[in-house]
Design a protein around this motif. Structure first.
Motif, PDB file in Angstrom:
ATOM      1  N   GLN A 233       0.830  -1.294  -0.071  1.00  0.00           N
ATOM      2  CA  GLN A 233      -0.202  -0.095   0.183  1.00  0.00           C
ATOM      3  C   GLN A 233       0.785   1.087   0.043  1.00  0.00           C
ATOM      4  OE1 GLN A 233      -2.201  -1.027   3.751  1.00  0.00           O
ATOM      5  NE2 GLN A 233      -4.131  -1.591   2.459  1.00  0.00           N
ATOM      6  N   LEU A 234       1.861   1.240   0.997  1.00  0.00           N
ATOM      7  CA  LEU A 234       2.888   2.363   0.918  1.00  0.00           C
ATOM      8  C   LEU A 234       3.304   2.670  -0.495  1.00  0.00           C
ATOM      9  CD1 LEU A 234       3.723   4.260   2.909  1.00  0.00           C
ATOM     10  CD2 LEU A 234       5.428   2.757   3.469  1.00  0.00           C
ATOM     11  N   ALA A 235       3.628   1.651  -1.149  1.00  0.00           N
ATOM     12  CA  ALA A 235       4.305   1.863  -2.517  1.00  0.00           C
ATOM     13  C   ALA A 235       3.645   2.512  -3.490  1.00  0.00           C
ATOM     14  CB  ALA A 235       5.143   0.402  -3.071  1.00  0.00           C
ATOM     15  N   ARG A 236       2.224   1.898  -3.322  1.00  0.00           N
ATOM     16  CA  ARG A 236       1.228   2.344  -4.172  1.00  0.00           C
ATOM     17  C   ARG A 236       0.880   3.865  -3.910  1.00  0.00           C
ATOM     18  NH1 ARG A 236      -1.705  -2.549  -3.406  1.00  0.00           N
ATOM     19  NH2 ARG A 236      -2.956  -1.494  -1.828  1.00  0.00           N
ATOM     20  N   GLN A 237       0.871   4.229  -2.691  1.00  0.00           N
ATOM     21  CA  GLN A 237       0.674   5.585  -2.293  1.00  0.00           C
ATOM     22  C   GLN A 237       1.831   6.421  -2.794  1.00  0.00           C
ATOM     23  OE1 GLN A 237      -1.783   7.371  -0.874  1.00  0.00           O
ATOM     24  NE2 GLN A 237      -2.885   5.951   0.367  1.00  0.00           N
ATOM     25  N   ALA A 238       3.001   6.122  -2.725  1.00  0.00           N
ATOM     26  CA  ALA A 238       4.232   6.918  -3.239  1.00  0.00           C
ATOM     27  C   ALA A 238       4.465   6.661  -4.704  1.00  0.00           C
ATOM     28  CB  ALA A 238       5.638   6.407  -2.460  1.00  0.00           C
ATOM     29  N   SER A 239       3.496   5.873  -5.671  1.00  0.00           N
ATOM     30  CA  SER A 239       3.634   5.663  -7.066  1.00  0.00           C
ATOM     31  C   SER A 239       5.143   5.292  -7.250  1.00  0.00           C
ATOM     32  CB  SER A 239       3.338   6.758  -7.740  1.00  0.00           C
ATOM     33  OG  SER A 239       2.113   7.542  -7.584  1.00  0.00           O
ATOM     34  N   MET A 240       5.608   4.226  -6.528  1.00  0.00           N
ATOM     35  CA  MET A 240       6.769   3.648  -6.786  1.00  0.00           C
ATOM     36  C   MET A 240       6.755   2.223  -6.632  1.00  0.00           C
ATOM     37  SD  MET A 240       9.116   4.216  -3.552  1.00  0.00           S
ATOM     38  CE  MET A 240       9.440   6.187  -3.690  1.00  0.00           C
ATOM     39  N   SER A 241       7.809   1.657  -7.175  1.00  0.00           N
ATOM     40  CA  SER A 241       7.822   0.157  -7.192  1.00  0.00           C
ATOM     41  C   SER A 241       8.127  -0.144  -5.698  1.00  0.00           C
ATOM     42  CB  SER A 241       8.967  -0.407  -8.122  1.00  0.00           C
ATOM     43  OG  SER A 241      10.119  -0.066  -7.944  1.00  0.00           O
ATOM     44  N   LEU A 242       7.798  -1.410  -5.572  1.00  0.00           N
ATOM     45  CA  LEU A 242       7.980  -1.964  -4.238  1.00  0.00           C
ATOM     46  C   LEU A 242       9.626  -2.221  -3.914  1.00  0.00           C
ATOM     47  CD1 LEU A 242       6.544  -3.289  -1.622  1.00  0.00           C
ATOM     48  CD2 LEU A 242       6.829  -5.552  -2.790  1.00  0.00           C
ATOM     49  N   ARG A 243      10.347  -2.537  -5.094  1.00  0.00           N
ATOM     50  CA  ARG A 243      11.698  -2.678  -5.072  1.00  0.00           C
ATOM     51  C   ARG A 243      12.333  -1.180  -4.646  1.00  0.00           C
ATOM     52  NH1 ARG A 243      15.558  -5.387  -9.693  1.00  0.00           N
ATOM     53  NH2 ARG A 243      17.408  -4.944  -8.553  1.00  0.00           N
ATOM     54  N   SER A 244      11.845  -0.311  -5.319  1.00  0.00           N
ATOM     55  CA  SER A 244      12.400   1.005  -4.979  1.00  0.00           C
ATOM     56  C   SER A 244      12.244   1.564  -3.793  1.00  0.00           C
ATOM     57  CB  SER A 244      11.712   2.065  -6.083  1.00  0.00           C
ATOM     58  OG  SER A 244      12.105   1.870  -7.426  1.00  0.00           O
ATOM     59  N   LEU A 245      11.132   1.187  -3.034  1.00  0.00           N
ATOM     60  CA  LEU A 245      10.553   1.664  -1.637  1.00  0.00           C
ATOM     61  C   LEU A 245      11.393   0.756  -0.783  1.00  0.00           C
ATOM     62  CD1 LEU A 245       8.420   3.021   0.174  1.00  0.00           C
ATOM     63  CD2 LEU A 245       7.157   0.826   0.425  1.00  0.00           C
ATOM     64  N   TYR A 246      11.575  -0.606  -0.987  1.00  0.00           N
ATOM     65  CA  TYR A 246      12.859  -1.169   0.068  1.00  0.00           C
ATOM     66  C   TYR A 246      14.056  -0.588  -0.090  1.00  0.00           C
ATOM     67  CZ  TYR A 246       9.807  -4.952   1.662  1.00  0.00           C
ATOM     68  OH  TYR A 246       8.859  -5.900   2.219  1.00  0.00           O
ATOM     69  N   ALA A 247      14.372  -0.036  -1.378  1.00  0.00           N
ATOM     70  CA  ALA A 247      15.780   0.449  -1.520  1.00  0.00           C
ATOM     71  C   ALA A 247      15.900   1.809  -0.630  1.00  0.00           C
ATOM     72  CB  ALA A 247      16.296   0.779  -3.009  1.00  0.00           C
ATOM     73  N   LEU A 248      14.779   2.626  -0.965  1.00  0.00           N
ATOM     74  CA  LEU A 248      14.635   3.916  -0.152  1.00  0.00           C
ATOM     75  C   LEU A 248      14.902   3.649   1.358  1.00  0.00           C
ATOM     76  CD1 LEU A 248      14.053   6.922  -0.730  1.00  0.00           C
ATOM     77  CD2 LEU A 248      11.669   6.514  -0.529  1.00  0.00           C
ATOM     78  N   PHE A 249      14.237   2.728   1.842  1.00  0.00           N
ATOM     79  CA  PHE A 249      14.054   2.594   3.555  1.00  0.00           C
ATOM     80  C   PHE A 249      15.542   2.057   3.922  1.00  0.00           C
ATOM     81  CE2 PHE A 249       9.558   3.144   3.551  1.00  0.00           C
ATOM     82  CZ  PHE A 249       9.452   3.669   4.815  1.00  0.00           C
ATOM     83  N   GLU A 250      16.092   1.078   2.891  1.00  0.00           N
ATOM     84  CA  GLU A 250      17.482   0.504   3.287  1.00  0.00           C
ATOM     85  C   GLU A 250      18.555   1.577   3.373  1.00  0.00           C
ATOM     86  OE1 GLU A 250      20.250  -1.603   4.482  1.00  0.00           O
ATOM     87  OE2 GLU A 250      18.013  -2.661   4.191  1.00  0.00           O
ATOM     88  N   ARG A 251      18.168   2.628   2.310  1.00  0.00           N
ATOM     89  CA  ARG A 251      19.279   3.838   2.427  1.00  0.00           C
ATOM     90  C   ARG A 251      19.194   4.752   3.535  1.00  0.00           C
ATOM     91  NH1 ARG A 251      17.721   4.094  -3.037  1.00  0.00           N
ATOM     92  NH2 ARG A 251      16.694   5.972  -2.418  1.00  0.00           N
ATOM     93  N   ASN A 252      18.019   4.828   4.130  1.00  0.00           N
ATOM     94  CA  ASN A 252      17.754   5.802   4.955  1.00  0.00           C
ATOM     95  C   ASN A 252      17.312   5.592   6.499  1.00  0.00           C
ATOM     96  OD1 ASN A 252      17.236   8.591   3.359  1.00  0.00           O
ATOM     97  ND2 ASN A 252      16.176   7.260   2.161  1.00  0.00           N
ATOM     98  N   ALA A 253      16.924   4.153   6.408  1.00  0.00           N
ATOM     99  CA  ALA A 253      16.509   3.744   7.652  1.00  0.00           C
ATOM    100  C   ALA A 253      17.327   2.581   8.082  1.00  0.00           C
ATOM    101  CB  ALA A 253      15.155   3.282   7.797  1.00  0.00           C
ATOM    102  N   GLY A 254      18.156   2.036   7.219  1.00  0.00           N
ATOM    103  CA  GLY A 254      18.580   0.523   7.374  1.00  0.00           C
ATOM    104  C   GLY A 254      17.790  -0.522   7.765  1.00  0.00           C
ATOM    105  N   THR A 255      16.671  -0.319   7.152  1.00  0.00           N
ATOM    106  CA  THR A 255      15.781  -1.605   7.447  1.00  0.00           C
ATOM    107  C   THR A 255      14.620  -1.602   6.518  1.00  0.00           C
ATOM    108  OG1 THR A 255      14.384  -2.684   9.245  1.00  0.00           O
ATOM    109  CG2 THR A 255      14.215  -0.348   9.189  1.00  0.00           C
ATOM    110  N   THR A 256      13.724  -2.622   6.706  1.00  0.00           N
ATOM    111  CA  THR A 256      12.618  -2.671   5.856  1.00  0.00           C
ATOM    112  C   THR A 256      11.386  -1.878   6.111  1.00  0.00           C
ATOM    113  OG1 THR A 256      11.556  -4.597   6.949  1.00  0.00           O
ATOM    114  CG2 THR A 256      13.138  -4.904   5.418  1.00  0.00           C
TER     115      THR A 256
END
Length: 318
Positions: A233-256
């Protein structure tokens, strides 16, 4: 209250046995039971139209009647009092409704209504799936347990444009050559209008923008911690792929995203338990408010993050 909501062109019963009308209502509008006084011979009237996934109904029982139902299951009822009075009860709370007042009943809420002899109502039945579909199309966040309206009573005139919209719907329902596509369009407008005019548990804030940052997503999560937010749902809200969302969280929060959301929920619960000015009726209720239904797992995650059980945090606040 003068009303353009359905006319005699939609008449199904006229001066009929109230129990016959009740049987019809059970089949088309909502499961319920009625109780009539032992004296008198009331005559009921009913107008009804099917309108795409909606049901439109105008009803009077012609005498004092009590209408009860344990719940409406998968439908919402919007009821507008046109004439007379109706006493609404829920537990110890009660309210006397007069002409022009609107009652909104969620699917899981019990119904206990007492009509005056001259009471006449307009009832709009909406299936749960219609409201959910509108939320999904608009990319609004809805909790996993389903859409719920947070307020039961309204003045119809206070809901801007809603009375006129219902009048147009009823006019279209009685058209000599109804068009299903037009009806479906109107049905979606009615559901959208209700979700925007009336307080709900739906978050209508969308994340979509030309450049969604981690801070914007984190702020959205922080403001909606009681909602059931999943990664998809978060990926759909942000209009990005699930893979891009996971990469964004890994870079900024170090987790999923899932672990990040769970941690933020736990932090909010910890703050509530530690704050002596924050009323807490029970740890179980607080945990369930934030979506933790497996209480054993909740306690384990809480202790892993804070080094103590929730009960220990609550004891220390004093």
């Amino acid at each position: 209250m003068e009303s353009p909501l359905l006319s005699e062109r939609s008449r199904v019963f006229d001066r009929a046995d109230p129990y016959a009308v009740s049987t019809y209502v059970n089949q088309h509008v909502g499961v319920h039971n009625i109780r009539l006084p032992r004296y008198g011979h009331p005559e009921a009237c009913l107008d009804h139209r099917k309108f795409a996934s909606l049901d439109l109904c105008r009803i009077s029982y012609g005498g004092e009647v009590r209408v009860m139902s344990p719940a409406l299951e998968n439908v919402f009822h919007l009821q507008i009092l046109l004439r007379g009075h109706c006493l609404w009860r829920r537990g110890r709370a009660e309210r006397l409704l007069g002409p022009g007042e609107l009652l909104l009943i969620n699917p899981d809420e019990p119904v206990d209504l007492a009509y005056s002899a001259d009471c006449e109502k307009f009832i709009l039945k909406l299936p749960n799936r219609l409201l959910e579909n509108v939320c999904d199309e608009q990319r609004w966040q809805r909790p996993g347990e389903g859409v719920r309206f947070l307020q039961s009573h309204y003045q119809l005139l206070a809901l801007e444009g809603f009375s006129g919209l219902l009048a147009m719907v009823c006019h279209e329902a009685e058209a000599s050559e109804p068009l299903l596509r037009v009806q479906e369009h109107y049905s979606q407008i009615v559901a959208s209008k209700m979700l925007t005019l009336m307080p709900t548990n739906v978050s209508r804030e969308a994340l979509t923008s030309q450049a969604v940052t981690f801070d914007r997503i984190a702020g959205y999560i922080e403001g909606n911690l009681k909602l059931d937010i999943c990664s998809e749902q978060l990926a759909r809200q942000a209009s990005m792929s699930l893979r891009s969302l996971y990469a964004l969280f890994e870079r900024n929060a170090g987790t999923t995203p899932k672990i990040y959301i769970r941690q933020k929920k736990l932090e909010r619960i910890h703050a509530s338990l530690a704050d002596p000015n924050c009323p807490v009726r029970s740890i179980t209720e607080l945990a369930m408010d934030y979506g933790f239904v497996h209480l054993g797992r909740f306690s384990e995650n809480y202790k892993s993050l804070f080094g103590e059980l929730p009960s220990d945090t609550l004891k220390r606040r004093s």
